[in-house]
Design a protein around this motif. Structure first.
Motif, PDB file in Angstrom:
ATOM      1  N   PRO A   4       0.791  -1.223   0.000  1.00 35.14           N
ATOM      2  CA  PRO A   4       0.000   0.000   0.000  1.00 35.14           C
ATOM      3  C   PRO A   4       0.825   1.275   0.000  1.00 35.14           C
ATOM      4  N   THR A   5       2.016   1.244   0.548  1.00 39.67           N
ATOM      5  CA  THR A   5       2.738   2.490   0.810  1.00 39.67           C
ATOM      6  C   THR A   5       3.175   3.281  -0.410  1.00 39.67           C
ATOM      7  N   PRO A   6       3.544   2.680  -1.569  1.00 41.71           N
ATOM      8  CA  PRO A   6       4.036   3.516  -2.659  1.00 41.71           C
ATOM      9  C   PRO A   6       2.976   4.364  -3.344  1.00 41.71           C
ATOM     10  N   HIS A   7       1.701   4.083  -3.119  1.00 42.28           N
ATOM     11  CA  HIS A   7       0.637   4.752  -3.873  1.00 42.28           C
ATOM     12  C   HIS A   7       0.201   6.054  -3.203  1.00 42.28           C
ATOM     13  N   ALA A   8       0.146   7.108  -4.000  1.00 44.07           N
ATOM     14  CA  ALA A   8      -0.414   8.369  -3.514  1.00 44.07           C
ATOM     15  C   ALA A   8      -1.874   8.499  -3.893  1.00 44.07           C
ATOM     16  N   ASP A   9      -2.346   7.676  -4.839  1.00 44.45           N
ATOM     17  CA  ASP A   9      -3.706   7.740  -5.350  1.00 44.45           C
ATOM     18  C   ASP A   9      -4.477   6.506  -4.878  1.00 44.45           C
ATOM     19  N   PRO A  10      -5.505   6.683  -4.034  1.00 46.15           N
ATOM     20  CA  PRO A  10      -6.223   5.502  -3.543  1.00 46.15           C
ATOM     21  C   PRO A  10      -6.961   4.755  -4.641  1.00 46.15           C
ATOM     22  N   TYR A  11      -7.374   5.446  -5.705  1.00 41.94           N
ATOM     23  CA  TYR A  11      -8.057   4.753  -6.806  1.00 41.94           C
ATOM     24  C   TYR A  11      -7.091   3.813  -7.523  1.00 41.94           C
ATOM     25  N   ALA A  12      -5.855   4.246  -7.720  1.00 42.69           N
ATOM     26  CA  ALA A  12      -4.863   3.385  -8.355  1.00 42.69           C
ATOM     27  C   ALA A  12      -4.583   2.164  -7.498  1.00 42.69           C
ATOM     28  N   LEU A  13      -4.492   2.370  -6.193  1.00 41.44           N
ATOM     29  CA  LEU A  13      -4.254   1.249  -5.294  1.00 41.44           C
ATOM     30  C   LEU A  13      -5.442   0.303  -5.294  1.00 41.44           C
ATOM     31  N   PHE A  14      -6.656   0.858  -5.228  1.00 39.67           N
ATOM     32  CA  PHE A  14      -7.837   0.003  -5.238  1.00 39.67           C
ATOM     33  C   PHE A  14      -7.906  -0.805  -6.529  1.00 39.67           C
ATOM     34  N   THR A  15      -7.638  -0.164  -7.662  1.00 37.80           N
ATOM     35  CA  THR A  15      -7.675  -0.862  -8.948  1.00 37.80           C
ATOM     36  C   THR A  15      -6.678  -2.013  -8.975  1.00 37.80           C
ATOM     37  N   ALA A  16      -5.496  -1.791  -8.422  1.00 41.71           N
ATOM     38  CA  ALA A  16      -4.486  -2.855  -8.369  1.00 41.71           C
ATOM     39  C   ALA A  16      -4.945  -4.005  -7.476  1.00 41.71           C
ATOM     40  N   TRP A  17      -5.504  -3.674  -6.312  1.00 41.06           N
ATOM     41  CA  TRP A  17      -5.979  -4.722  -5.410  1.00 41.06           C
ATOM     42  C   TRP A  17      -7.157  -5.478  -6.015  1.00 41.06           C
ATOM     43  N   LEU A  18      -8.073  -4.758  -6.671  1.00 43.23           N
ATOM     44  CA  LEU A  18      -9.216  -5.420  -7.296  1.00 43.23           C
ATOM     45  C   LEU A  18      -8.749  -6.379  -8.395  1.00 43.23           C
ATOM     46  N   ALA A  19      -7.773  -5.973  -9.179  1.00 47.72           N
ATOM     47  CA  ALA A  19      -7.248  -6.842 -10.235  1.00 47.72           C
ATOM     48  C   ALA A  19      -6.677  -8.130  -9.637  1.00 47.72           C
ATOM     49  N   GLU A  20      -5.983  -8.024  -8.519  1.00 49.81           N
ATOM     50  CA  GLU A  20      -5.451  -9.215  -7.861  1.00 49.81           C
ATOM     51  C   GLU A  20      -6.582 -10.074  -7.308  1.00 49.81           C
ATOM     52  N   ALA A  21      -7.626  -9.427  -6.784  1.00 50.24           N
ATOM     53  CA  ALA A  21      -8.774 -10.186  -6.285  1.00 50.24           C
ATOM     54  C   ALA A  21      -9.476 -10.914  -7.422  1.00 50.24           C
ATOM     55  N   GLU A  22      -9.595 -10.266  -8.574  1.00 51.03           N
ATOM     56  CA  GLU A  22     -10.230 -10.907  -9.727  1.00 51.03           C
ATOM     57  C   GLU A  22      -9.453 -12.143 -10.177  1.00 51.03           C
ATOM     58  N   ALA A  23      -8.148 -12.138  -9.950  1.00 46.15           N
ATOM     59  CA  ALA A  23      -7.320 -13.284 -10.326  1.00 46.15           C
ATOM     60  C   ALA A  23      -7.322 -14.387  -9.271  1.00 46.15           C
ATOM     61  N   GLU A  24      -7.618 -14.035  -8.023  1.00 46.43           N
ATOM     62  CA  GLU A  24      -7.439 -14.985  -6.928  1.00 46.43           C
ATOM     63  C   GLU A  24      -8.727 -15.419  -6.238  1.00 46.43           C
ATOM     64  N   GLU A  25      -9.688 -14.522  -6.124  1.00 46.40           N
ATOM     65  CA  GLU A  25     -10.894 -14.850  -5.369  1.00 46.40           C
ATOM     66  C   GLU A  25     -11.795 -15.779  -6.183  1.00 46.40           C
ATOM     67  N   PRO A  26     -12.303 -16.860  -5.577  1.00 44.13           N
ATOM     68  CA  PRO A  26     -13.108 -17.823  -6.345  1.00 44.13           C
ATOM     69  C   PRO A  26     -14.495 -17.316  -6.719  1.00 44.13           C
ATOM     70  N   ASN A  27     -15.050 -16.407  -5.932  1.00 46.96           N
ATOM     71  CA  ASN A  27     -16.418 -15.933  -6.193  1.00 46.96           C
ATOM     72  C   ASN A  27     -16.545 -14.429  -5.971  1.00 46.96           C
TER      73      ASN A  27
END
Length: 198
Positions: A4-27
């Motif tokens: 989380p620390t390198p991001h100054a933009d919370p939308y960019a961080l959220f988008t990155a986390w959501l992309a990882e969730a889309e790859a990993e979360e089963p549902n």
């Protein structure tokens, strides 16, 4: 894993986390708990699906006459909670709420399966249902009303956008010494952030 620390933009961080969730979360990686409040101030929460994200906020769609819809019209403030159990992460969002434009609602509605569009006409969401047969009859009546592929968006159905003022990113760490970074919206539209004790 995204830090989380390198991001100054919370939308960019959220988008990155959501992309990882889309790859990993089963549902339903886009599932979120939406919290509103009743007119007398009691909290009310339920699960909905994130259907849009833009620089203004987080978008979901519903029947305006539903319990959550009525609560949002009475008190246009809400909180969201994303919990990605597989990734051991949480994102919490708090802010005011606005309706999305009719054009935005139309655009998303057109992407829904036909039976979901029929259901938007048939369901008087959150009101008393006498029996499953009553719902099935309402669906049949809506199908008869719209026999062709074209099913227009009901006037009582559309989107809301949560306009965040506060976004917190939580990451599980050993021994409950979790990583928490919270972003605060400033008057000029920029964001400041701070780290919180776990």
């Amino acid at each position: 894993m995204t830090e989380p620390t390198p991001h100054a933009d919370p939308y960019a961080l959220f988008t990155a986390w959501l992309a990882e969730a889309e790859a990993e979360e089963p549902n339903d990686p886009n599932a979120m708990c939406l919290a509103t409040s009743t007119p007398d101030g009691f909290p009310s929460a339920r699960m909905v699906l994130l259907k849009g994200l833009d620089p203004r906020g987080f978008v979901f769609f519903t029947n305006h006459g539903s319990r959550k819809g009525e609560q949002l019209f009475a008190n246009p403030r809400a909180a969201l909670n994303f919990h990605w159990k597989t990734l051991r992460r949480v994102v919490r969002v708090e802010g005011e709420v606005e309706q999305v434009s009719a054009a935005e609602s139309d655009e998303y509605y057109a992407t829904r399966p036909r039976l979901s569009r029929i259901g938007a006409w048939a369901s008087r969401q959150s009101t008393h249902l006498e029996s499953r047969a009553e719902l099935e009859a309402a669906v049949a009546a809506a199908e008869a009303r719209f026999p062709d592929a074209e099913v227009p968006r009901p006037p009582h159905w559309g989107g809301f956008r949560v306009l965040p003022r506060r976004i917190e990113f939580w990451r599980d760490m050993p021994f409950r010494l979790h990583d928490r970074r919270v972003f605060h919206l400033q008057a000029d539209g920029g964001w400041t952030s701070e780290t919180l004790y776990p």
